[in-house]
Scaffold this active site. Structure first.
Site, PDB file in Angstrom:
ATOM      1  N   GLU A   1      -1.970  -1.052  14.863  1.00  0.00           N
ATOM      2  CA  GLU A   1      -3.252  -1.594  14.387  1.00  0.00           C
ATOM      3  C   GLU A   1      -3.714  -2.761  15.248  1.00  0.00           C
ATOM      4  O   GLU A   1      -4.232  -3.754  14.754  1.00  0.00           O
ATOM      5  CB  GLU A   1      -3.138  -2.004  12.924  1.00  0.00           C
ATOM      6  CG  GLU A   1      -2.799  -0.846  12.000  1.00  0.00           C
ATOM      7  CD  GLU A   1      -2.765  -1.235  10.548  1.00  0.00           C
ATOM      8  OE1 GLU A   1      -3.274  -0.471   9.712  1.00  0.00           O
ATOM      9  OE2 GLU A   1      -2.209  -2.311  10.231  1.00  0.00           O
TER      10      GLU A   1
ATOM     11  N   ASP B   1       0.909   5.327   4.549  1.00  0.00           N
ATOM     12  CA  ASP B   1       0.659   3.912   4.266  1.00  0.00           C
ATOM     13  C   ASP B   1       0.606   3.633   2.768  1.00  0.00           C
ATOM     14  O   ASP B   1      -0.469   3.403   2.225  1.00  0.00           O
ATOM     15  CB  ASP B   1      -0.658   3.473   4.915  1.00  0.00           C
ATOM     16  CG  ASP B   1      -0.879   1.972   4.836  1.00  0.00           C
ATOM     17  OD1 ASP B   1       0.100   1.234   4.628  1.00  0.00           O
ATOM     18  OD2 ASP B   1      -2.031   1.534   4.985  1.00  0.00           O
TER      19      ASP B   1
ATOM     20  N   GLU C   1      -2.111  -1.968  -3.226  1.00  0.00           N
ATOM     21  CA  GLU C   1      -3.235  -1.798  -2.313  1.00  0.00           C
ATOM     22  C   GLU C   1      -4.019  -0.522  -2.593  1.00  0.00           C
ATOM     23  O   GLU C   1      -5.240  -0.500  -2.451  1.00  0.00           O
ATOM     24  CB  GLU C   1      -2.702  -1.787  -0.873  1.00  0.00           C
ATOM     25  CG  GLU C   1      -3.749  -1.601   0.192  1.00  0.00           C
ATOM     26  CD  GLU C   1      -3.161  -1.622   1.589  1.00  0.00           C
ATOM     27  OE1 GLU C   1      -3.921  -1.386   2.544  1.00  0.00           O
ATOM     28  OE2 GLU C   1      -1.942  -1.871   1.733  1.00  0.00           O
TER      29      GLU C   1
END
Length: 695
Positions: free
Chosen positions: A284, A358, A386
């Protein structure tokens, strides 16, 4: 211990009294005020940790039929008892009756002060679960050596993917002011056996290793030390350039290696028991060794050499993917790390997320587990939610954690579970670890809601023993959190045990994943397809068209199944033997594919979406049934959040179905309600200020 707790789960004490006011600050522990009648406690030794253990017993125990003696196993009065201490190691504890100087007593002991502290908390937990202290005989040693919370906290006070307010650490007032909450936080961790804390975000700022910030970290380490907790730092790989003024961060460059050694020496002078570094590299956009055509092992081993003289360790994350790699994102970590097995230094753990994408509400276990037998694999779990509704959706993650730990890699035949990979049993590794991305912030109740506290609790308990039952852990937590009323405890556990599956149902059933809207990860966005990197787009993951849906990861697609052990790969290669919970993760199937229920894939999908919404409604009704038996503060906040969850579950369901119908051209099955709005309405929703967004 598990058998004791399971057996005592229904042995409730006296009838419950009136629910008292409670803002959630005390978590599963008792308030600071000591009970009226404190038990008779004798401490052998005068360390700060032993004093804390005694204070906890005085604070938490309502009574004790025996005087309690605390001390290390080699203390003069205990050494001659010939207690069964084999296998306890440095942190394991023993709690049992014994006769000392002719008097019966309850002994709480271990080989270190920290072990005695853990034993004290175990005795407290056992009494709260209904055990008789006079007959208590328990011993336990952690199966995992490093039990670490990863705080994704930024130095400005924000928390990436944090939904419980600002960071607990006030870097601006450290090191001078040590907020009392730091000690309360350490106490909660010690009660679970958590022994490490990474203070800063994996997307690290080089400032965290500046001299003044090392001093600030040292102040936190001073608070945590008596509770048996070490501090770690996330290291930015390019820090030699940004802090040291070097022209390169090449891990094989002698000047770079010297810079890291000097920086490590500086940290250890300030924090003698510093744990080591956590590193996110070449993922990332983060810098890393591949920027210099070096391997992840080259980068990790450079840092490992810098901390090795101080017995430090390096946790090197395997969460890597790049837009320059056209291959299936789920394959990239395996592709990069599998060839490096056996090439990492002895003090390096490769930290692997539970799944290959993820932290989705459900993912198959990561193929790296069992694939690198020569390398310690540290499991990374996300405690903060998340992708599971932030702080407002009730989703007990003990069941998710249990699911991945029980998954069988088949690396060395049946029974080669992820838990055995992680705790070292499968390959004999002595350096082992589990990491949890923390859900803790400055909110008064620490984690944004009462039930979110259970996820912190579950992580700690499973990090100590990955074989524990999620349901037993839920009951432990509920009874310590809400008290002894059987209706309240049973209701809380029932809600918790169905909650995560409900989120899977209304966000991504049957193996669908990564369907959230962009950036903030709040709410549905299965239609998103215009982001710069293909693997950021939900359409990349579901590949829905008029003919079918799902990501083909068999030989006719990305062949990600080949990264698993042969027995697992064979099972996953065939949609008829793939678990239906993971079906669309591995297969692109027609909408009319016949499911085990006899329904078509499309009808089954709709049924799951409907079930998810209905389950949340059931959870609401169950919680309403304990009104007045739980303090008004926590009951009301939970009830309000369940109402939010029900509304947003319907939103997820309606938006998703509206989109799937626009793709497949099919009508909803009979009896299934139409979406409240048209697809354009759902696509138009915007949430630019949703919490927890990265910097």
């Amino acid at each position: 211990m598990a058998a004791l707790l399971a057996g005592s789960a229904m042995a409730f004490g006296a009838a419950p009294g009136t629910a008292q006011a409670n803002d959630g600050y005390d978590l599963w522990l008792s308030p600071a005020a000591a009970p009226a009648a404190s038990p008779d406690i004798r401490v052998i030794g005068d360390s700060a940790t032993l004093k804390l253990a005694a204070a906890e017993l005085r604070r938490e125990l309502t009574s004790s039929p025996l005087p309690i003696v605390l001390g290390k196993a080699d203390a003069p009065d205990l050494a001659g008892l010939r207690l069964p201490l084999a296998g306890l190691g440095a942190e394991g504890y023993l709690v049992r009756p014994a006769t000392i100087a002719g008097r019966p007593a309850l002994v709480v002991t271990g080989n270190t002060d920290a072990a005695v502290l853990y034993g004290a908390f175990a005795a407290i937990r056992a009494q709260k679960m209904g055990a008789d202290l006079a007959a208590l005989d328990i011993s336990s040693a952690p199966k995992v050596k490093l039990r670490v919370l990863n705080h994704w906290d930024n130095l400005d006070g924000s928390v990436e993917r944090g939904y419980a307010g600002q960071s607990l650490w006030d870097w601006w007032t450290l090191p001078d002011f040590k907020d009392p909450r730091y000690a309360d936080y350490a106490r909660a961790n010690a009660s679970l056996g958590i022994n490490g804390v990474v203070l800063n975000n994996v997307n690290a700022s080089p400032v965290s290793m500046r001299e003044d910030y090392i001093t600030k970290a040292a102040a936190l380490a001073e608070v945590f030390r008596p509770w048996g907790i070490k501090v770690y730092l996330s290291a930015r790989f390019s820090a030699p350039i940004e802090l040291g003024g070097l022209k390169t961060a090449d891990p094989l460059d002698p000047e770079v290696r010297a810079w890291w050694k000097a920086k490590s020496d500086e940290i250890y002078r300030a924090i003698p028991d510093f744990g080591g570094f956590l590193v996110k590299a070449n993922s990332e956009g983060q810098p890393g060794p591949r920027d210099y055509h070096r391997s992840h092992a080259d980068g990790a081993n450079m840092l490992a050499a810098a901390v090795a003289p101080h017995d430090g360790i390096v946790m090197w994350r395997a969460f890597v993917y790049a837009e320059t790699d056209p291959d299936d994102r789920a394959k990239q970590a395996y592709t990069e790390f599998k060839p490096l097995d056996g090439k990492f230094a002895d003090n390096v753990l490769v930290q692997v997320k539970n799944g290959a994408i993820d932290f989705q509400p459900r993912e198959p276990f990561h193929p790296l587990f069992g694939a690198m037998p020569k390398t310690p694999m540290m499991l990374e779990l996300q405690v903060t939610k998340e992708y599971l509704g932030f702080a407002t959706h009730l989703a007990y993650l003990g069941t998710l954690f249990e699911e991945v730990l029980e998954a069988d890699t088949r690396a060395k035949g049946k029974g080669s579970t992820v838990a055995k990979v992680v705790d070292g049993a499968l390959e004999g590794h002595r350096l082992t670890g589990m990491a949890g991305v923390a859900n803790i912030g400055r909110d008064r109740d620490w984690s944004g809601s009462t039930f979110n506290q259970a996820n912190w609790y579950a992580f700690g308990r499973l990090a100590w023993d990955p074989t524990l039952s999620a349901e037993i852990i839920a009951r432990e937590w509920a009874r310590q959190t809400f008290g002894n009323d059987p209706q309240v405890v049973d209701t809380a556990v029932a809600i918790m045990m169905k909650s995560r599956e409900a989120v899977v149902d209304y966000t991504g059933p049957l193996g669908l994943a990564h369907l959230m809207d962009t950036g903030h990860h709040y709410g549905p966005g299965p239609w998103v397809n215009e982001l710069a990197r293909p693997e950021w787009n939900p359409t990349y993951y579901h590949k829905a068209d008029r003919d079918g849906i799902g990501f083909d990861r068999t030989r006719t697609g990305s062949n990600a199944v080949s990264q698993y052990a042969p027995a697992v790969a064979r099972q996953l290669a065939d949609p008829r033997t793939t678990p239906e919970t993971e079906l669309l993760w591995f297969h692109h199937l027609p909408w009319d594919w016949k499911m085990k229920s006899g329904r078509t894939l499309w009808t089954e999908m709709v049924a799951h979406y409907d079930r998810g919404v209905a389950t949340v409604a059931q959870m609401q009704a169950q919680w309403n049934g304990v009104k007045g038996k739980v303090d008004a503060e926590r009951w009301s906040k939970t009830a309000t959040y369940l109402a939010i969850q029900h509304r947003e579950a319907r939103w997820w369901r309606d938006a998703s179905l509206a989109y799937w119908m626009s793709v497949n051209g099919r009508a909803l099955p009979a009896g299934s309600a139409a979406p409240e709005h048209d697809l354009a309405w759902y696509k138009a929703q915007r949430f630019p200020l949703a919490p927890g967004q990265g910097h």
